[in-house]
Design a protein around this motif. Structure first.
Motif, short mmCIF file in Angstrom:
data_model
loop_
_atom_site.label_atom_id
_atom_site.label_comp_id
_atom_site.label_asym_id
_atom_site.label_seq_id
_atom_site.Cartn_x
_atom_site.Cartn_y
_atom_site.Cartn_z
N PRO A 256 0.81 -1.22 0.00
CA PRO A 256 0.00 0.00 0.00
C PRO A 256 0.85 1.28 0.00
O PRO A 256 0.45 2.28 -0.58
N GLU A 257 2.00 1.24 0.65
CA GLU A 257 2.86 2.42 0.66
C GLU A 257 3.32 2.76 -0.76
O GLU A 257 3.38 3.93 -1.14
N GLU A 258 3.64 1.75 -1.54
CA GLU A 258 4.04 1.97 -2.94
C GLU A 258 2.89 2.59 -3.73
O GLU A 258 3.09 3.51 -4.52
N LEU A 259 1.68 2.10 -3.50
CA LEU A 259 0.52 2.66 -4.19
C LEU A 259 0.27 4.10 -3.76
O LEU A 259 -0.11 4.94 -4.58
N ARG A 260 0.49 4.40 -2.49
CA ARG A 260 0.33 5.78 -2.01
C ARG A 260 1.34 6.71 -2.68
O ARG A 260 1.01 7.83 -3.05
N LYS A 261 2.58 6.23 -2.85
CA LYS A 261 3.60 7.04 -3.52
C LYS A 261 3.21 7.36 -4.95
O LYS A 261 3.53 8.43 -5.46
N LEU A 262 2.51 6.43 -5.61
CA LEU A 262 2.05 6.64 -6.98
C LEU A 262 0.85 7.59 -7.03
O LEU A 262 0.48 8.05 -8.11
N GLY A 263 0.23 7.82 -5.88
CA GLY A 263 -0.98 8.63 -5.85
C GLY A 263 -2.22 7.85 -6.25
O GLY A 263 -3.26 8.44 -6.58
N TRP A 264 -2.12 6.51 -6.23
CA TRP A 264 -3.25 5.66 -6.60
C TRP A 264 -4.16 5.48 -5.39
O TRP A 264 -3.71 5.48 -4.24
N LYS A 265 -5.44 5.28 -5.66
CA LYS A 265 -6.41 5.00 -4.61
C LYS A 265 -6.65 3.50 -4.55
O LYS A 265 -6.62 2.83 -5.58
N PHE A 266 -6.93 2.98 -3.36
CA PHE A 266 -7.11 1.54 -3.22
C PHE A 266 -7.84 1.21 -1.94
O PHE A 266 -7.88 2.01 -1.00
N ALA B 268 -15.92 0.84 -2.73
CA ALA B 268 -15.28 1.83 -3.62
C ALA B 268 -15.83 3.23 -3.37
O ALA B 268 -15.08 4.21 -3.34
N LYS B 269 -17.13 3.33 -3.16
CA LYS B 269 -17.74 4.64 -2.91
C LYS B 269 -17.38 5.15 -1.52
O LYS B 269 -17.03 6.33 -1.35
N ASN B 270 -17.43 4.29 -0.52
CA ASN B 270 -17.12 4.71 0.85
C ASN B 270 -15.67 5.13 1.04
O ASN B 270 -15.36 5.96 1.88
N GLN B 271 -14.77 4.52 0.27
CA GLN B 271 -13.34 4.83 0.38
C GLN B 271 -12.89 5.93 -0.59
O GLN B 271 -11.70 6.23 -0.68
N VAL C 239 -8.24 -1.01 -7.07
CA VAL C 239 -7.13 -0.08 -7.27
C VAL C 239 -7.49 0.86 -8.42
O VAL C 239 -7.97 0.41 -9.46
N ARG C 240 -7.25 2.15 -8.22
CA ARG C 240 -7.49 3.15 -9.25
C ARG C 240 -6.23 3.96 -9.46
O ARG C 240 -5.64 4.46 -8.50
N GLY C 241 -5.82 4.09 -10.72
CA GLY C 241 -4.63 4.88 -11.03
C GLY C 241 -4.37 4.88 -12.52
O GLY C 241 -5.14 4.34 -13.31
#
Length: 146
Positions: free
Chosen positions: A25-35, A56-59, A105-107
């Motif tokens: 998840p830290e790697e995904l956060r660095k990319l600015g992706w949502k998950f 997906a909507k709640n997060q 995952v969204r990005g």
């Protein structure tokens, strides 16, 4: 421009789903992706779709008021369910039940940011007769552009 082979959205969704450590998840956060991750168990396919969509909507992965985002998510979910059910998206009507974990995952998996965002839904768990011990593992992945 081609896909960024270091950050393939489907692969990232599968790794997030199957990985127990917090490094991914830290790697995904660095990319600015949502998950996000979640669980669902049911004999009703609508409940599987609803659980993933609600998470997906709640997060904040998709915006509730934007049809194109919800539509893209829906198609990714249906594609992932199709993988779990081997192409027949029926569950309860065929006397099958599922116990699934999911990740969303969204990005943007492309080198060119103008390609826009994509969404991936990964499902992993069991499917089988509604009798404990009469199930087997299954996995599915759906990817759609937003």
């Amino acid at each position: 421009m081609p896909l960024d082979r270091k950050h393939l959205i489907g692969k990232e969704a599968m790794l997030l789903l199957l990985h127990n450590e917090n490094q991914l998840p830290e790697e995904l956060r660095k990319l600015g992706w949502k998950f996000c991750k979640g669980k669902v168990g049911s004999m009703d396919g609508q409940k599987v779709v609803a659980a993933v969509e609600t998470a997906a909507k709640n997060q904040g992965i998709v915006k509730t008021g934007l049809y194109r985002e919800t539509h893209a998510l829906y198609h990714a979910i249906i594609e992932a369910v199709s993988g779990v059910t081997r192409g027949s998206n029926q569950i309860g009507t065929l006397l099958r039940t599922v116990g699934l974990q999911f990740s969303i995952v969204r990005g943007n998996p492309y080198q060119n940011k103008e390609e826009g965002e994509w969404i991936a839904v990964a499902l992993y768990g069991t499917i089988g007769a509604p009798v404990k011990g009469l199930e087997h593992e299954a996995i599915g992945l759906g990817i759609n552009h937003i």
